[in-house]
Design a protein around this motif. Structure first.
Motif, PDB file in Angstrom:
ATOM      1  N   GLY A  88       7.799   0.006  -3.005  1.00  0.00           N
ATOM      2  CA  GLY A  88       6.876  -0.907  -3.658  1.00  0.00           C
ATOM      3  C   GLY A  88       5.501  -0.933  -3.013  1.00  0.00           C
ATOM      4  N   ALA A  89       4.550  -1.462  -3.790  1.00  0.00           N
ATOM      5  CA  ALA A  89       3.194  -1.606  -3.264  1.00  0.00           C
ATOM      6  C   ALA A  89       3.003  -3.004  -2.722  1.00  0.00           C
ATOM      7  CB  ALA A  89       2.185  -1.342  -4.381  1.00  0.00           C
ATOM      8  N   GLU A 128      -1.869  -5.654   1.145  1.00  0.00           N
ATOM      9  CA  GLU A 128      -2.571  -5.213   2.358  1.00  0.00           C
ATOM     10  C   GLU A 128      -2.677  -3.688   2.432  1.00  0.00           C
ATOM     11  OE1 GLU A 128       1.646  -6.204   3.928  1.00  0.00           O
ATOM     12  OE2 GLU A 128       0.311  -6.869   2.348  1.00  0.00           O
ATOM     13  N   ARG A 129      -1.985  -2.992   1.517  1.00  0.00           N
ATOM     14  CA  ARG A 129      -2.112  -1.541   1.449  1.00  0.00           C
ATOM     15  C   ARG A 129      -3.076  -1.140   0.347  1.00  0.00           C
ATOM     16  NH1 ARG A 129       1.905   1.385   3.651  1.00  0.00           N
ATOM     17  NH2 ARG A 129       1.721   2.995   2.046  1.00  0.00           N
ATOM     18  N   GLY A 130      -3.846  -2.075  -0.129  1.00  0.00           N
ATOM     19  CA  GLY A 130      -4.771  -1.776  -1.215  1.00  0.00           C
ATOM     20  C   GLY A 130      -4.024  -1.396  -2.477  1.00  0.00           C
ATOM     21  N   GLY A 131      -2.803  -2.017  -2.655  1.00  0.00           N
ATOM     22  CA  GLY A 131      -2.022  -1.772  -3.864  1.00  0.00           C
ATOM     23  C   GLY A 131      -1.388  -0.401  -3.919  1.00  0.00           C
ATOM     24  N   ARG A 132      -1.293   0.282  -2.766  1.00  0.00           N
ATOM     25  CA  ARG A 132      -0.699   1.627  -2.777  1.00  0.00           C
ATOM     26  C   ARG A 132       0.784   1.528  -2.422  1.00  0.00           C
ATOM     27  NH1 ARG A 132      -5.496   2.171   0.190  1.00  0.00           N
ATOM     28  NH2 ARG A 132      -7.144   3.224  -0.979  1.00  0.00           N
ATOM     29  N   ARG A 133       1.553   2.456  -2.962  1.00  0.00           N
ATOM     30  CA  ARG A 133       2.983   2.446  -2.670  1.00  0.00           C
ATOM     31  C   ARG A 133       3.256   3.080  -1.321  1.00  0.00           C
ATOM     32  NH1 ARG A 133       5.483   5.650  -7.342  1.00  0.00           N
ATOM     33  NH2 ARG A 133       3.569   6.840  -6.969  1.00  0.00           N
ATOM     34  N   LYS A 134       4.486   2.782  -0.787  1.00  0.00           N
ATOM     35  CA  LYS A 134       4.851   3.421   0.487  1.00  0.00           C
ATOM     36  C   LYS A 134       6.070   4.299   0.280  1.00  0.00           C
ATOM     37  CE  LYS A 134       6.348  -1.261   1.445  1.00  0.00           C
ATOM     38  NZ  LYS A 134       5.956  -2.461   2.185  1.00  0.00           N
TER      39      LYS A 134
END
Lengths: 108, 879
Positions: free
Chosen positions: A65-66, A69-75
């Motif tokens: 999921g995104a 704090e990751r700028g909406g990026r997935r991990k």
């Protein structure tokens, strides 16, 4: 044939993946590594090891999921495979067998 | 939500995006951003940003990098294809490859060596920290013979410049070692430790103007008082055996400046790139004390150096110096001007008071030669490649037919020529590495081979430019073929490159001929100089300087009686023909004066005389021919009041029956007792001047000239040394010189240039020869069928050889027609510098022309003869 032995760093990373479970992605792993070992490590170094372990078949990964704090990026979340678990336990058994042959620690 | 949320550094993100594999981008950017805010939470923004950069840099790992050079990409396979074709092409044409390669190797090595030499020349005197602000003040003197520029200036000039000229921040007076005109200066660091040293005087600020590095002491403390001295490490080690000698005392053994001095600083050995070379620097006040005439404006002794204020320019200083000296002297005739100190080495010649070139002429000349040689080598490459184009026409046709752009064909040929140039550069580099020691001996330099960035950069640019120049013409020419014609093989008939190739060959031979003629002229002139009758006999003349007499009082100096008994002892030494003392040895050393007056002299017109001071027997010792009268002799007690002139002087003064006439020299009346034939006292650049020889038998003429018997010079010198040891204080070094060596030194520059130009011309000729060899090889191969048919129809071998040679000879003749007149003009211009010079005989040009023709025949002879001998059945069988 891919190399199937584990290096020390690889072994720790593999264990950490197991420990962190659903939170096992490169950044968290590097944070966990630093807090557990008191040694600093770059995300790139961890990522590179994760990549190598995946190539050896000890890990699988999928995009998770995104979060804001990751700028909406997935991990990319890593999971240990059955092969990975077997390699880990083989490594542990090997150590234990060595320890048991060490007279000074036999009782400990 | 915050208004301005801090963001990770944009540049780092962009960098990451540039190198990271696209499929990893999302997760990595996410991880790094999380890390960024995590760090920001605990630490400062700067730390967070820095850590972000660090993390980005740590992603530079093989697994994460984009593949920029995919092995499957079009470009990569094209380049590997081009290299492969180039390699195969080389394999197929070994002769032309070897010719190309060796001419490029020769050309590049030559260019590299000249480059190293040029850089070394340009680097002289540029190491000083204030380099750009350092100037030297020079003086223009109006003399009857025109304006003479000299470096000696007034003793109080430096002080006055600081006070009166706004552009001058600091200035120093320096009395250089050269001021002593060869007088031997002896210093001692204790008993029996006497060495000759190059002593100079300077003011305290000297070491603030010039950056000589101190081992001990500093520019601030050195030379604070007149009792102090600064010495170099080399002298310190000679005198004391170590270099940590600040505070030790040093004795200068001299009748004027002698005494004990306190070492206040030790310098590292002076850089080889310094024109100022000395062993010890004494305080200028010591010099002033002995030369109190220097406190006025009429006498000149020291050099004056100045440091400009930051921002001031030399021409501003020169404007301030306008009329400066006239004001001080209250009369015209002497002017000052300033020149940037570092420029003096390269621009050290002055003509009527203006800077007029100098060594820079040689630097320019050799840079040009380097470029020309490289060009000649490139022309070989162009010629060979275009000549072989015929063999590659099919390749080009096919490539074009399947849609290869002209651009990529051009790229292919450029790559090919770069490849060969690259191989040639590697070989040339190792060649230069091994040749450098010999080159250093040849040029008298001390160039080290170190691959520093500037050298690498210049090698790289030589490589690129050479590769490009060599490859550009073939690339343009070959890629321009129309595919249909190329495939039909029709190019051969409309061979447009043929005339161009001929022009290139002509050009090559023009350059080589030019260089050859120039080389011949230089070596002719050098031979001429060395064989020229100087008016005296320079053979077997040895000279040395009298030292401090043996005995207790070292400072008393050389007495006339001591000198006389030394001369007598020398004369009775076996192997010695004659001996005399002198002040000027005539090889570029002499005094000049306008202080001669004679009956009938026009009082308004000054005349400059050369003055030689020497003892009895000097004229006999060096064998100057006496035309009238007699030389000085001991038997006449009053010869100190007489004078001897040369013919030129008598003629200039217009004296009839000069013997017995009385002239005035510096106010004293002197009777003329002899007239000698003319003799040279300077380099042959100069005409013979009116000259007088004045008798001096005391310490004013402290050098001893000895004429040795031919054939036993070594034994005689040993015996002279024994006499020397007898007469002079223990520990005095016996240092002698052959006068001939002084003469060689006078022309050292010309001799060096002569040798260098020999090699350069040789290399150029060799490269052109190689080129012609290759060209002949190709032409003969192409005409092999024609020759076969001619022979079938009855042509003799002689006919065929004649036919082929004529073709090449025409080219060479055209080259000669262009080169020889040009060479004549250049050589004439160069020789104009010499007052005495070889005549430019026709045979020099004829000889060079014939040599070039014979050389070209030798280059093409082999193939021509082979072709002529070939059985026509062989050459015609496969059609």
């Amino acid at each position: 044939m891919k190399e199937t032995r584990l290096g020390e760093f690889e072994e720790v990373i593999l264990l950490l993946v197991g420990i962190l479970g659903d939170e096992a992605y490169a950044f968290k792993l590097s944070e966990e590594f630093e807090s557990q070992t008191k040694r600093s490590v770059s995300i790139g170094a961890v990522h590179s090891t994760l990549n190598r372990l995946s190539e050896k078949g000890f890990l699988t990964s999928e995009m998770g999921g995104a979060s804001p704090e990751r700028g909406g990026r997935r991990k990319r979340i890593y999971k240990i495979t059955a092969l990975g678990e077997r390699i880990l336990s083989e490594a542990r058994d090997f150590r234990v067998s060595l320890w048991s042959q060490y007279p000074g620690f036999a009782g400990g | 939500m915050q208004e301005h949320k801090p963001l990770p550094p944009k540049a780092a993100e962009r960098f990451l995006c540039w190198f990271l594999k696209t499929e990893l981008l999302e997760e990595v950017l996410g991880d790094l951003e999380e890390k960024f805010y995590h760090t920001l939470h605990k630490k400062s923004l700067v730390t967070a940003k820095l850590s972000y950069w660090y993390q980005v840099a740590r992603y530079l790992r093989p697994f994460a990098l984009k593949t920029f050079w995919s092995k499957h990409s079009n470009q990569f396979s094209m380049y590997s294809h081009n290299l492969k074709i180039a390699y195969r092409h080389i394999g197929r044409n070994k002769t032309s490859f070897v010719i190309n390669l060796s001419s490029l190797v020769l050309g590049i090595s030559c260019a590299l060596l000249i480059y190293l030499w040029t850089m070394d020349e340009l680097g002289v005197d540029k190491f000083h920290e204030h380099n750009d602000r350092l100037v030297q003040v020079l003086q223009n003197d109006e003399t009857p013979n025109g304006i003479i520029t000299e470096a000696y200036t007034q003793g109080i000039l430096a002080k006055t410049l600081i006070e009166e000229v706004p552009q001058v921040e600091k200035a120093v007076s320096v009395v250089p070692y050269e001021w002593f005109e060869g007088e031997k200066l002896l210093v001692s660091g204790g008993k029996d430790k006497i060495f000759s040293a190059r002593n100079q005087f300077a003011q305290q600020d000297y070491f603030k103007l010039f950056s000589f590095d101190f081992i001990h002491g500093s520019a601030e403390q050195a030379l604070e008082t007149p009792g102090q001295v600064v010495i170099t490490r080399r002298l310190a080690e000679k005198l004391y055996g170590s270099h940590d000698v600040v505070g030790r005392s040093l004795e200068w053994i001299h009748d004027e400046y002698g005494g004990l001095y306190n070492v206040s600083g030790v310098l590292h050995d002076l850089p080889v790139h310094s024109t100022q070379q000395f062993d010890a620097v004494f305080h200028y006040d010591v010099f002033l004390e002995e030369n109190d005439d220097l406190t006025g404006w009429s006498n000149s002794s020291p050099y004056t150096y100045a440091l400009l204020t930051p921002g001031a320019r030399v021409d501003e200083l020169n404007a301030s110096l306008q009329g400066f000296l006239e004001n001080k002297l209250k009369r015209p005739g002497q002017r000052l001007f300033a020149q940037t100190f570092a420029d003096r080495y390269l621009y050290g010649r002055y003509e009527s008071g203006q800077v007029d070139g100098g060594r820079i002429a040689y630097v320019k000349l050799f840079s040009m030669i380097a470029v020309l040689i490289l060009l000649v080598a490139c022309i070989n490459f162009m010629n060979m490649t275009t000549a072989e184009a015929t063999k590659r026409i099919k390749e080009i046709g096919i490539k074009k037919a399947i849609g290869v752009h002209r651009k990529s064909l051009m790229a292919q040929y450029i790559v090919e020529s770069m490849l060969i140039t690259f191989i040639a550069t590697l070989i040339a580099l190792s060649l230069v590495y091994f040749l450098l020691p010999a080159f250093n001996v040849l040029t008298g330099k001390n160039i080290l081979f170190s691959l520093d960035p500037t050298l690498l950069l210049s090698i790289f640019s030589i490589l690129l430019v050479t590769g490009f120049v060599a490859g550009a013409y073939p690339a343009l020419y070959l890629s321009g073929f129309s595919p249909i014609k190329a495939l039909k093989g029709k190019i051969d008939k409309s061979n447009t490159a043929q005339p161009a190739r001929r022009v290139l060959v002509i050009f090559q031979f023009t350059i080589s001929t030019l260089m050859l003629v120039f080389m011949v002229v230089i070596s002719q002139q050098i031979q001429f100089i060395q064989a020229k009758n100087l008016g005296y006999d320079k053979e077997n003349l040895v000279w040395f300087t009298a030292g401090v007499p043996a005995g207790d009082d070292k400072t008393e100096g050389l007495s006339e009686i001591h000198l006389e008994s030394l001369l007598q002892a020398l004369k009775s030494t076996p192997g010695v023909v004659n001996a005399s003392n002198f002040a000027h040895h005539m090889v570029g050393e002499f005094g000049t004066t306008t202080g001669v007056k004679w009956p009938g002299k026009n009082p308004d017109k000054g005349m400059l005389f050369v003055g030689i001071s020497a003892g009895y027997d000097f004229i006999n010792t060096v064998n100057i021919e006496v035309k009238e009268g007699r030389p000085y002799a001991r038997s006449f007690k009053t010869d100190h009041e007489k004078i001897i002139f040369n013919e030129a002087a008598i003629e200039a003064m217009g004296l009839q029956d000069p013997l017995g006439k009385v002239i005035t020299l510096w106010g004293d009346k002197r009777e003329i007792i002899g007239v000698t034939k003319d003799f040279h006292v300077d380099a042959l650049y100069e005409e013979i001047q009116p000259t007088f020889i004045k008798l001096d038998t005391d310490e004013f003429a402290p050098h001893i000239m000895v004429k040795l018997e031919a054939g036993q010079e070594t034994q005689a010198i040993d015996r002279i040394e024994r006499v020397f040891k007898q007469f002079f204080a223990a520990g005095m070094p016996f240092e002698f010189k052959f006068l001939d060596d002084n003469l060689q030194q006078l022309y050292a520059q010309e001799i060096k240039m002569g040798t260098l130009s020999k090699y350069a011309a040789g290399v150029a000729a060799l490269i052109s020869g190689l080129g012609l060899f290759g060209f002949a090889n190709f032409t003969v191969n192409r005409r092999i069928k024609e020759i076969g048919i001619r022979k079938v129809f009855g042509a003799t071998q002689g006919n065929v050889v004649y036919l082929l040679l004529l073709d090449f000879t025409k080219l060479v003749l055209i080259a000669l027609a262009v080169a020889l007149p040009a060479a004549f003009l250049i050589a004439k211009d160069w020789l104009n510098e010499f007052a005495f010079r070889v005549s430019l005989d026709g045979w020099i040009f004829l000889g060079t022309g014939l040599t070039v023709i014979v050389f070209s025949w030798a280059a093409v002879g082999l193939q021509t003869t082979q072709a002529a001998l070939l059985n026509p059945a062989e050459s015609l069988k496969d059609e």
